[in-house]
Design a protein around this motif. Structure first.
Motif, PDB file in Angstrom:
ATOM      1  N   ARG A 103       5.056  27.939   4.307  1.00 47.81           N
ATOM      2  CA  ARG A 103       6.105  28.990   4.164  1.00 47.81           C
ATOM      3  C   ARG A 103       5.768  30.141   5.290  1.00 47.81           C
ATOM      4  NH1 ARG A 103       8.642  30.212  -0.932  1.00 47.81           N
ATOM      5  NH2 ARG A 103       7.493  32.217  -0.917  1.00 47.81           N
ATOM      6  N   CYS A 104       4.632  30.670   5.169  1.00 47.67           N
ATOM      7  CA  CYS A 104       4.407  31.940   6.080  1.00 47.67           C
ATOM      8  C   CYS A 104       3.766  31.945   7.152  1.00 47.67           C
ATOM      9  CB  CYS A 104       3.653  32.978   4.897  1.00 47.67           C
ATOM     10  SG  CYS A 104       4.505  33.158   3.431  1.00 47.67           S
ATOM     11  N   VAL A 154       9.056  36.743  -6.066  1.00 46.03           N
ATOM     12  CA  VAL A 154       7.751  36.116  -6.148  1.00 46.03           C
ATOM     13  C   VAL A 154       7.949  34.439  -6.047  1.00 46.03           C
ATOM     14  CG1 VAL A 154       6.033  35.885  -7.752  1.00 46.03           C
ATOM     15  CG2 VAL A 154       6.991  37.872  -7.465  1.00 46.03           C
ATOM     16  N   PRO A 155       7.167  33.723  -5.548  1.00 44.20           N
ATOM     17  CA  PRO A 155       7.424  32.109  -5.421  1.00 44.20           C
ATOM     18  C   PRO A 155       7.053  31.889  -6.781  1.00 44.20           C
ATOM     19  CG  PRO A 155       5.188  32.861  -4.439  1.00 44.20           C
ATOM     20  CD  PRO A 155       6.112  34.162  -4.771  1.00 44.20           C
ATOM     21  N   ALA A 156       8.041  31.383  -7.634  1.00 38.90           N
ATOM     22  CA  ALA A 156       7.738  31.018  -9.094  1.00 38.90           C
ATOM     23  C   ALA A 156       7.262  29.803  -9.087  1.00 38.90           C
ATOM     24  CB  ALA A 156       9.299  30.899  -9.810  1.00 38.90           C
ATOM     25  N   ASP A 161       0.393  36.370  -4.929  1.00 39.93           N
ATOM     26  CA  ASP A 161       0.049  37.350  -4.440  1.00 39.93           C
ATOM     27  C   ASP A 161      -0.038  37.571  -3.040  1.00 39.93           C
ATOM     28  OD1 ASP A 161      -2.370  36.204  -4.877  1.00 39.93           O
ATOM     29  OD2 ASP A 161      -3.336  37.698  -5.984  1.00 39.93           O
ATOM     30  N   THR A 162      -0.830  36.599  -2.445  1.00 40.48           N
ATOM     31  CA  THR A 162      -1.168  36.518  -1.090  1.00 40.48           C
ATOM     32  C   THR A 162       0.054  36.080  -0.342  1.00 40.48           C
ATOM     33  OG1 THR A 162      -3.403  35.984  -1.625  1.00 40.48           O
ATOM     34  CG2 THR A 162      -2.684  35.735   0.767  1.00 40.48           C
ATOM     35  N   ASP A 163       1.016  34.987  -0.873  1.00 39.57           N
ATOM     36  CA  ASP A 163       2.060  34.722  -0.208  1.00 39.57           C
ATOM     37  C   ASP A 163       3.108  35.969   0.049  1.00 39.57           C
ATOM     38  OD1 ASP A 163       4.063  32.149   0.110  1.00 39.57           O
ATOM     39  OD2 ASP A 163       5.201  33.764  -0.582  1.00 39.57           O
ATOM     40  N   THR A 164       3.066  36.720  -0.980  1.00 42.85           N
ATOM     41  CA  THR A 164       3.968  38.147  -1.213  1.00 42.85           C
ATOM     42  C   THR A 164       3.784  38.858  -0.203  1.00 42.85           C
ATOM     43  OG1 THR A 164       4.602  37.562  -3.637  1.00 42.85           O
ATOM     44  CG2 THR A 164       4.810  39.680  -2.792  1.00 42.85           C
TER      45      THR A 164
END
Length: 325
Positions: A237-238, A176-178, A186-189
């Protein structure tokens, strides 16, 4: 409730949850499947600590020294190696799952080996559906989907307030991006799980009642600050490079043009102007983004190194699967 067939750890994140966390723990205790219950307390100072200690569910408690937000608390669980089960559930402290919630999610993942996460049907106190999953707009905004289906269905992402994930898939995708604190973690994950060639499903029979906004203030200045900053960070990031550059540039251009638009002139003095269209907030977003850009680019490379399919392929899925715009 644990037993020899305990497959899931339910992680409840709380911060100043005195007024609602007991109802959440009561609902977790009523689950029909064995589970491990872990509560992460984000340094609550309102008596939450005493409530957790006295609750009959006797949850394990990981108390953090400072408030790290929803994302930081979930990341702390992994840093402390607190989850040793096959599945990890994330649950808001203002959410109350139905007794068969965990069973429905575990069954859904058993039936679809490629799925790394199973999301829930979240409804408000009035019964109105709040989310059955998350889609992406053309400009990379995450949006809650509310159109229901009869059975499990594919979605791009999940609402992190009530979801079950495969623990090893989550760790392999980078956790998880802390630094997001809250919103878009959540969407990043979900995006990174898809880059790792997993799918995500929505399970309409996994029902959760959510006291929306009990722990945060939707529409507030901080809400919009975190949303705008984290959306752009997630894209860096994504997303495919062209998409990330386009959306950061678009955000900067709109920020520059706002003072020139008659309806947005002196936005801080117009109480009806949403926070995300106030120049000072947008400049802060751009400042924080610029300051963290070297780190974000390093994280982007790490995401690339873990990916099994191209970013462009996942973006096409995002645009075709449950995307409302």
């Amino acid at each position: 409730m644990t037993g020899p067939m305990t497959r899931s750890t339910i992680v409840v994140v709380t911060w100043r949850g005195k007024g609602h966390v007991s109802a959440c723990l009561d609902a977790v205790a009523a689950q029909t499947r064995p589970h491990r219950l872990l509560v992460v307390d984000n340094a609550s100072d309102d008596g939450t600590e005493e409530i957790l200690a006295a609750h009959p569910a006797r949850p394990e408690v990981l108390r953090l020294p400072t408030n790290t937000g929803y994302a930081g608390a979930l990341a702390a669980v992994d840093r402390h190696a607190a989850v040793g089960t096959e599945f990890t559930a994330w649950l808001n402290d203002d959410a109350e799952p139905a007794p068969d919630w965990l069973a429905a999610l575990e069954d859904a993942l058993d039936q679809d080996e490629q799925a790394a996460a199973a999301g829930s049907r979240m409804a408000g106190l009035d019964g109105a559906v709040l989310s059955i999953g998350v889609g992406l707009t053309a400009d990379g905004h995450g949006v809650d989907l509310v159109d229901e289906a009869a059975g499990p269905r594919p979605v791009f992402g999940f609402c992190g307030g009530a979801v079950l994930l495969r623990t090893e898939a989550l760790r392999h995708a980078g956790g998880v991006p802390a630094r997001f604190f809250c919103y878009y973690e959540d969407t990043d994950t979900a995006w990174r799980l898809r880059l790792a060639n997993h799918t995500i499903v929505s399970v309409p029979t996994a029902r959760v009642t959510h006291r929306h906004g009990a722990s945060t203030q939707p529409g507030s200045r901080l809400f919009h600050l975190w949303n705008e900053r984290n959306r752009l960070a997630m894209l860096i990031r994504c997303a495919p490079g062209g998409v990330a550059v386009r959306e950061v540039a678009r955000f900067a251009a709109i920020t520059a043009l706002l003072p020139l638009r008659r309806l947005a002139r002196r936005p801080e003095r117009r109480p009806g102007t949403p926070w995300n269209f106030r120049v000072r907030l947008r400049l802060r977003v751009l400042g924080e983004l610029a300051g963290s850009l070297p780190q974000l680019l390093r994280e982007r490379k790490a995401v690339t190194d873990l990916a099994e399919i191209p970013r462009s392929a996942v973006w096409r899925v995002a645009r075709s699967l449950n995307s409302p715009g």
